[in-house]
Design a protein around this motif. Structure first.
Motif, PDB file in Angstrom:
ATOM      1  N   PRO A 135       0.840  -1.199   0.000  1.00 27.53           N
ATOM      2  CA  PRO A 135       0.000   0.000   0.000  1.00 27.53           C
ATOM      3  C   PRO A 135       0.877   1.251   0.000  1.00 27.53           C
ATOM      4  N   VAL A 136       0.434   2.288  -0.683  1.00 27.09           N
ATOM      5  CA  VAL A 136       1.178   3.546  -0.730  1.00 27.09           C
ATOM      6  C   VAL A 136       1.136   4.187   0.654  1.00 27.09           C
ATOM      7  N   SER A 137       2.285   4.635   1.136  1.00 24.78           N
ATOM      8  CA  SER A 137       2.382   5.221   2.479  1.00 24.78           C
ATOM      9  C   SER A 137       2.845   6.667   2.411  1.00 24.78           C
ATOM     10  N   GLY A 168      -6.675   9.037   7.525  1.00 26.55           N
ATOM     11  CA  GLY A 168      -5.965   7.895   6.968  1.00 26.55           C
ATOM     12  C   GLY A 168      -6.561   7.369   5.683  1.00 26.55           C
ATOM     13  N   GLY A 169      -7.609   7.996   5.189  1.00 25.05           N
ATOM     14  CA  GLY A 169      -8.260   7.541   3.965  1.00 25.05           C
ATOM     15  C   GLY A 169      -7.581   8.001   2.693  1.00 25.05           C
ATOM     16  N   GLY A 170      -6.525   8.769   2.836  1.00 25.49           N
ATOM     17  CA  GLY A 170      -5.812   9.248   1.662  1.00 25.49           C
ATOM     18  C   GLY A 170      -4.543   9.963   2.059  1.00 25.49           C
ATOM     19  N   LEU A 171      -3.841  10.456   1.050  1.00 28.01           N
ATOM     20  CA  LEU A 171      -2.597  11.197   1.255  1.00 28.01           C
ATOM     21  C   LEU A 171      -2.628  12.463   0.414  1.00 28.01           C
ATOM     22  N   TYR A 172      -1.974  13.488   0.922  1.00 23.32           N
ATOM     23  CA  TYR A 172      -1.930  14.776   0.252  1.00 23.32           C
ATOM     24  C   TYR A 172      -0.476  15.180   0.083  1.00 23.32           C
ATOM     25  N   VAL A 173      -0.098  15.548  -1.144  1.00 19.18           N
ATOM     26  CA  VAL A 173       1.256  16.003  -1.432  1.00 19.18           C
ATOM     27  C   VAL A 173       1.140  17.355  -2.111  1.00 19.18           C
ATOM     28  N   GLN A 174       1.879  18.357  -1.619  1.00 19.94           N
ATOM     29  CA  GLN A 174       1.792  19.702  -2.186  1.00 19.94           C
ATOM     30  C   GLN A 174       3.171  20.319  -2.334  1.00 19.94           C
ATOM     31  N   GLN A 175       3.332  21.058  -3.419  1.00 18.74           N
ATOM     32  CA  GLN A 175       4.527  21.867  -3.629  1.00 18.74           C
ATOM     33  C   GLN A 175       4.116  23.318  -3.325  1.00 18.74           C
ATOM     34  N   THR A 214       4.483  26.448  -5.771  1.00 20.47           N
ATOM     35  CA  THR A 214       3.668  26.555  -6.988  1.00 20.47           C
ATOM     36  C   THR A 214       2.187  26.300  -6.736  1.00 20.47           C
ATOM     37  N   GLY A 215       1.855  25.726  -5.582  1.00 17.61           N
ATOM     38  CA  GLY A 215       0.477  25.349  -5.292  1.00 17.61           C
ATOM     39  C   GLY A 215       0.072  24.039  -5.946  1.00 17.61           C
ATOM     40  N   ALA A 216       1.022  23.346  -6.588  1.00 21.56           N
ATOM     41  CA  ALA A 216       0.723  22.057  -7.213  1.00 21.56           C
ATOM     42  C   ALA A 216       0.324  21.044  -6.151  1.00 21.56           C
ATOM     43  N   GLU A 217      -0.656  20.217  -6.479  1.00 25.35           N
ATOM     44  CA  GLU A 217      -1.187  19.259  -5.520  1.00 25.35           C
ATOM     45  C   GLU A 217      -1.297  17.872  -6.135  1.00 25.35           C
ATOM     46  N   LEU A 218      -1.142  16.872  -5.286  1.00 26.52           N
ATOM     47  CA  LEU A 218      -1.382  15.477  -5.641  1.00 26.52           C
ATOM     48  C   LEU A 218      -2.160  14.870  -4.480  1.00 26.52           C
ATOM     49  N   THR A 219      -3.324  14.339  -4.778  1.00 19.37           N
ATOM     50  CA  THR A 219      -4.140  13.666  -3.774  1.00 19.37           C
ATOM     51  C   THR A 219      -4.188  12.185  -4.129  1.00 19.37           C
ATOM     52  N   LEU A 220      -3.847  11.348  -3.172  1.00 20.07           N
ATOM     53  CA  LEU A 220      -3.873   9.902  -3.357  1.00 20.07           C
ATOM     54  C   LEU A 220      -4.956   9.318  -2.465  1.00 20.07           C
ATOM     55  N   VAL A 221      -5.890   8.605  -3.065  1.00 21.89           N
ATOM     56  CA  VAL A 221      -6.975   7.982  -2.320  1.00 21.89           C
ATOM     57  C   VAL A 221      -6.475   6.672  -1.734  1.00 21.89           C
TER      58      VAL A 221
END
Length: 127
Positions: free
Chosen positions: A13-15, A38-45, A48-55
């Motif tokens: 599983p992605v951690s 714990g239902g997902g992960l949030y990655v932000q730069q 730049t305001g760039a975002e990655l949301t992982l479910v």
């Protein structure tokens, strides 16, 4: 910069730890944290305001359940691989190649690969 949808097909599983380690290679200012209890992960730069949301990663026992979502060639790899984890990701605002590098690192640390979903049209994946 555009909205893109992704899936990570991984043996683990992605951690948040995998996200932090992969982010450190791309940009030391990227932050990662758990979402939704714990239902997902949030990655932000932040710069730049760039975002990655992982479910949250879902354990997939039968590859046939996701076969129709995959680009040609991926389904055969899953069929041979047995049980795996499926993690949906949605990215927004990343510069060219940045989110791909980040996702590739996360997938490598989770013992898997990245599956692009859609063509960057701004439409969410069918999940």
């Amino acid at each position: 910069m555009t909205h893109r949808d992704w899936a990570l097909a991984t043996a683990l599983p992605v951690s948040v730890e995998a996200c932090v380690a992969a982010a450190a290679v791309v940009d030391t200012d990227i932050v990662a944290a758990p979402l939704w209890g714990g239902g997902g992960l949030y990655v932000q730069q932040p710069s730049t305001g760039a975002e990655l949301t992982l479910v949250q990663s879902l354990r997939i026992e039968a590859w046939a359940g996701v076969r129709w979502l995959l680009p040609e060639g991926y389904a055969d790899a899953l069929e041979d691989g047995g049980t795996f984890w499926w993690t949906e990701g949605h990215s927004e605002g990343w510069g060219s190649g940045r989110v791909e590098l980040l996702l590739a690192g996360i997938a490598r640390l989770s013992d898997g690969w990245v599956v692009p979903l859609g063509g960057g049209t701004g439409q969410f994946s069918p999940l």
